[in-house]
Design a protein around this motif. Structure first.
Motif, mmCIF file in Angstrom:
data_model
loop_
_atom_site.group_PDB
_atom_site.id
_atom_site.type_symbol
_atom_site.label_atom_id
_atom_site.label_comp_id
_atom_site.label_asym_id
_atom_site.label_seq_id
_atom_site.Cartn_x
_atom_site.Cartn_y
_atom_site.Cartn_z
ATOM 1 N N ALA A 85 0.829 -1.208 0.000
ATOM 2 C CA ALA A 85 0.000 0.000 0.000
ATOM 3 C C ALA A 85 0.867 1.263 0.000
ATOM 4 O O ALA A 85 0.630 2.194 -0.789
ATOM 5 C CB ALA A 85 -0.932 -0.011 1.208
ATOM 6 N N LYS A 86 1.862 1.294 0.855
ATOM 7 C CA LYS A 86 2.729 2.473 0.924
ATOM 8 C C LYS A 86 3.521 2.658 -0.366
ATOM 9 O O LYS A 86 3.683 3.785 -0.855
ATOM 10 C CB LYS A 86 3.677 2.344 2.121
ATOM 11 C CG LYS A 86 2.977 2.489 3.466
ATOM 12 C CD LYS A 86 3.958 2.388 4.617
ATOM 13 C CE LYS A 86 3.267 2.641 5.945
ATOM 14 N NZ LYS A 86 4.191 2.529 7.108
ATOM 15 N N ARG A 87 3.971 1.567 -0.919
ATOM 16 C CA ARG A 87 4.749 1.641 -2.156
ATOM 17 C C ARG A 87 3.893 2.165 -3.311
ATOM 18 O O ARG A 87 4.333 3.016 -4.095
ATOM 19 C CB ARG A 87 5.311 0.264 -2.486
ATOM 20 C CG ARG A 87 6.220 0.242 -3.719
ATOM 21 C CD ARG A 87 6.731 -1.169 -3.964
ATOM 22 N NE ARG A 87 7.469 -1.252 -5.224
ATOM 23 C CZ ARG A 87 7.872 -2.400 -5.775
ATOM 24 N NH1 ARG A 87 7.612 -3.560 -5.166
ATOM 25 N NH2 ARG A 87 8.545 -2.396 -6.910
ATOM 26 N N LEU A 88 2.664 1.681 -3.410
ATOM 27 C CA LEU A 88 1.760 2.128 -4.473
ATOM 28 C C LEU A 88 1.456 3.614 -4.347
ATOM 29 O O LEU A 88 1.447 4.347 -5.351
ATOM 30 C CB LEU A 88 0.463 1.315 -4.434
ATOM 31 C CG LEU A 88 0.579 -0.150 -4.855
ATOM 32 C CD1 LEU A 88 -0.680 -0.926 -4.469
ATOM 33 C CD2 LEU A 88 0.822 -0.267 -6.363
ATOM 34 N N LYS A 89 1.229 4.064 -3.124
ATOM 35 C CA LYS A 89 0.953 5.486 -2.918
ATOM 36 C C LYS A 89 2.184 6.329 -3.254
ATOM 37 O O LYS A 89 2.080 7.376 -3.904
ATOM 38 C CB LYS A 89 0.515 5.729 -1.464
ATOM 39 C CG LYS A 89 -0.907 5.284 -1.151
ATOM 40 C CD LYS A 89 -1.918 6.140 -1.889
ATOM 41 C CE LYS A 89 -3.361 5.805 -1.556
ATOM 42 N NZ LYS A 89 -3.756 6.156 -0.194
ATOM 43 N N ASP A 90 3.336 5.882 -2.802
ATOM 44 C CA ASP A 90 4.570 6.647 -3.049
ATOM 45 C C ASP A 90 4.887 6.751 -4.545
ATOM 46 O O ASP A 90 5.296 7.806 -5.031
ATOM 47 C CB ASP A 90 5.752 5.994 -2.324
ATOM 48 C CG ASP A 90 5.676 6.161 -0.810
ATOM 49 O OD1 ASP A 90 4.914 7.039 -0.361
ATOM 50 O OD2 ASP A 90 6.370 5.410 -0.103
ATOM 51 N N GLU A 91 4.668 5.662 -5.260
ATOM 52 C CA GLU A 91 5.095 5.617 -6.661
ATOM 53 C C GLU A 91 4.076 6.181 -7.645
ATOM 54 O O GLU A 91 4.449 6.674 -8.714
ATOM 55 C CB GLU A 91 5.437 4.170 -7.045
ATOM 56 C CG GLU A 91 6.663 3.622 -6.306
ATOM 57 C CD GLU A 91 6.996 2.188 -6.718
ATOM 58 O OE1 GLU A 91 6.269 1.634 -7.577
ATOM 59 O OE2 GLU A 91 7.960 1.617 -6.175
ATOM 60 N N PHE A 92 2.772 6.126 -7.280
ATOM 61 C CA PHE A 92 1.766 6.445 -8.303
ATOM 62 C C PHE A 92 0.777 7.544 -7.931
ATOM 63 O O PHE A 92 0.053 8.015 -8.811
ATOM 64 C CB PHE A 92 0.983 5.171 -8.662
ATOM 65 C CG PHE A 92 1.816 4.107 -9.294
ATOM 66 C CD1 PHE A 92 2.147 4.180 -10.639
ATOM 67 C CD2 PHE A 92 2.298 3.045 -8.539
ATOM 68 C CE1 PHE A 92 2.934 3.205 -11.221
ATOM 69 C CE2 PHE A 92 3.085 2.059 -9.113
ATOM 70 C CZ PHE A 92 3.409 2.142 -10.466
ATOM 71 N N SER A 93 0.714 7.962 -6.678
ATOM 72 C CA SER A 93 -0.317 8.922 -6.290
ATOM 73 C C SER A 93 -0.121 10.292 -6.932
ATOM 74 O O SER A 93 -1.080 11.053 -7.090
ATOM 75 C CB SER A 93 -0.373 9.072 -4.762
ATOM 76 O OG SER A 93 0.870 9.527 -4.258
ATOM 77 N N ALA A 94 1.101 10.621 -7.331
ATOM 78 C CA ALA A 94 1.336 11.920 -7.976
ATOM 79 C C ALA A 94 0.818 11.945 -9.415
ATOM 80 O O ALA A 94 0.492 13.013 -9.937
ATOM 81 C CB ALA A 94 2.828 12.250 -7.944
ATOM 82 N N LYS A 95 0.732 10.771 -10.044
ATOM 83 C CA LYS A 95 0.332 10.710 -11.455
ATOM 84 C C LYS A 95 -1.104 10.189 -11.657
ATOM 85 O O LYS A 95 -1.720 10.468 -12.674
ATOM 86 C CB LYS A 95 1.286 9.795 -12.225
ATOM 87 C CG LYS A 95 2.732 10.281 -12.241
ATOM 88 C CD LYS A 95 3.604 9.309 -13.008
ATOM 89 C CE LYS A 95 5.055 9.760 -13.028
ATOM 90 N NZ LYS A 95 5.922 8.787 -13.748
ATOM 91 N N HIS A 96 -1.604 9.432 -10.700
ATOM 92 C CA HIS A 96 -2.920 8.808 -10.848
ATOM 93 C C HIS A 96 -3.755 9.049 -9.588
ATOM 94 O O HIS A 96 -3.228 9.073 -8.473
ATOM 95 C CB HIS A 96 -2.779 7.296 -11.069
ATOM 96 C CG HIS A 96 -1.994 6.927 -12.286
ATOM 97 N ND1 HIS A 96 -2.554 6.802 -13.535
ATOM 98 C CD2 HIS A 96 -0.662 6.655 -12.435
ATOM 99 C CE1 HIS A 96 -1.626 6.461 -14.411
ATOM 100 N NE2 HIS A 96 -0.463 6.366 -13.766
#
Length: 302
Positions: free
Chosen positions: A241-252
């Motif tokens: 969950a943390k990895r997904l937020k860190d990597e993709f929340s800025a773009k999606h």
């Protein structure tokens, strides 16, 4: 902004009163033998609560007796916690009174009690689950599921609302949820998401159940709105969950949902509660719940 108590009864669809008529017909499809015995004499009955919980399902209880020409007067407001007291050696509290012809009070008794007990049980389980999640520091959304009883969905979803949790999707048409069978049938997460978006347009969210970090990434990049990290727990769930937020929340723009095996006994464990997860969904608040115990007793002196 209004601070008044929400009137959840205003959410109910026009069809709900018809369902109550059907329940009454189901319970008495032919002759009412007991009704013949007691007759039309006007009586007053007391609704007692014999186990603690949140009062929920008032509109359904009221409508049962309205259709039978009876009047209900409540001593408590829907959403209140009913704390039982000791009266005459028995644990109970007077919640409401019902007045009307004797046979009609008894005609509606079981339909009204069953509905109120089930709805109050779900509201209680929902409220207690939410309290535990908040006590563990979780600030996200706590939601039920669509695993409701056919024909009784309005009551069970209503109980979740009174208990303070999100209902999740109401039915198959309310939100697009793509599970493993959808993905296997279409060949990939991407194919399933694109096919759904081609028909549901912008007005519905697409929620995709994934089994791994890679599937979650594929769902995000395909345009899913909600990523359900199904049956993940422990460090794997939190780290993904943390990895997904860190990597993709800025773009999606997306929400992360945790689901599968979460109940009131484990919700406070670190493997389920983390604020990198936006939604915790659980069927335990409506599938595995005890009813709140109610009874209806006619006053012999009335």
């Amino acid at each position: 902004m209004s601070t008044s108590t929400p009137v959840y009864a205003n959410l109910l669809p026009p069809s709900w009163k018809v369902k109550i008529s059907e329940w009454l017909k189901e319970d008495c499809p032919s002759f009412d033998w007991g009704g013949f015995v007691v007759g039309e004499a006007p009586k007053r009955a007391t609704l007692f609560c014999k186990s603690e919980g949140i009062l929920a399902g008032v509109p359904f209880f009221d409508e049962v007796f309205k259709q039978l020409d009876c009047k209900v007067t409540w001593n408590f407001t829907e959403g209140e916690w009913l704390k039982v007291a000791t009266e005459g050696g028995k644990v109970k509290i007077a919640v409401a009174t019902v007045e009307g012809p004797s046979r009609k009070i008894l005609l509606g008794e079981r339909v009204a009690l069953n509905t109120l007990a089930r709805c109050s049980g779900i509201a209680t389980a929902s409220g207690l689950f939410l309290q535990k999640a908040r006590a563990a520091g979780y600030q996200g959304i706590v939601a039920g599921t669509r695993k409701t009883t056919p024909g009784f969905r309005d009551v069970e979803k209503y109980g979740m609302l009174v208990g303070g949790v999100d209902m999740h999707r109401y039915d198959l048409s309310s939100m697009v949820m793509l599970k493993d069978n959808h993905i296997w049938s279409t060949g990939s997460v991407t194919n399933a998401v694109h096919a759904a978006r081609s028909v549901c347009g912008f007005s519905l969210r697409i929620d995709v159940e994934v089994q791994s970090y890679d599937e979650a990434v594929e769902a995000i990049q395909a345009g899913a709105d909600v990523i359900m990290l199904d049956n993940m727990e422990g460090e794997s769930l939190i780290s993904n969950a943390k990895r997904l937020k860190d990597e993709f929340s800025a773009k999606h723009k997306f929400l992360l949902e945790s689901s599968g095996g979460i109940d009131i006994d484990n919700v406070q464990q670190g493997g389920h509660v983390d604020n990198s997860i936006d939604i915790i969904s659980t069927s335990s608040i409506h599938q595995s719940t005890k009813h709140v115990d109610f009874s209806l007793k006619i006053d012999p002196s009335s």
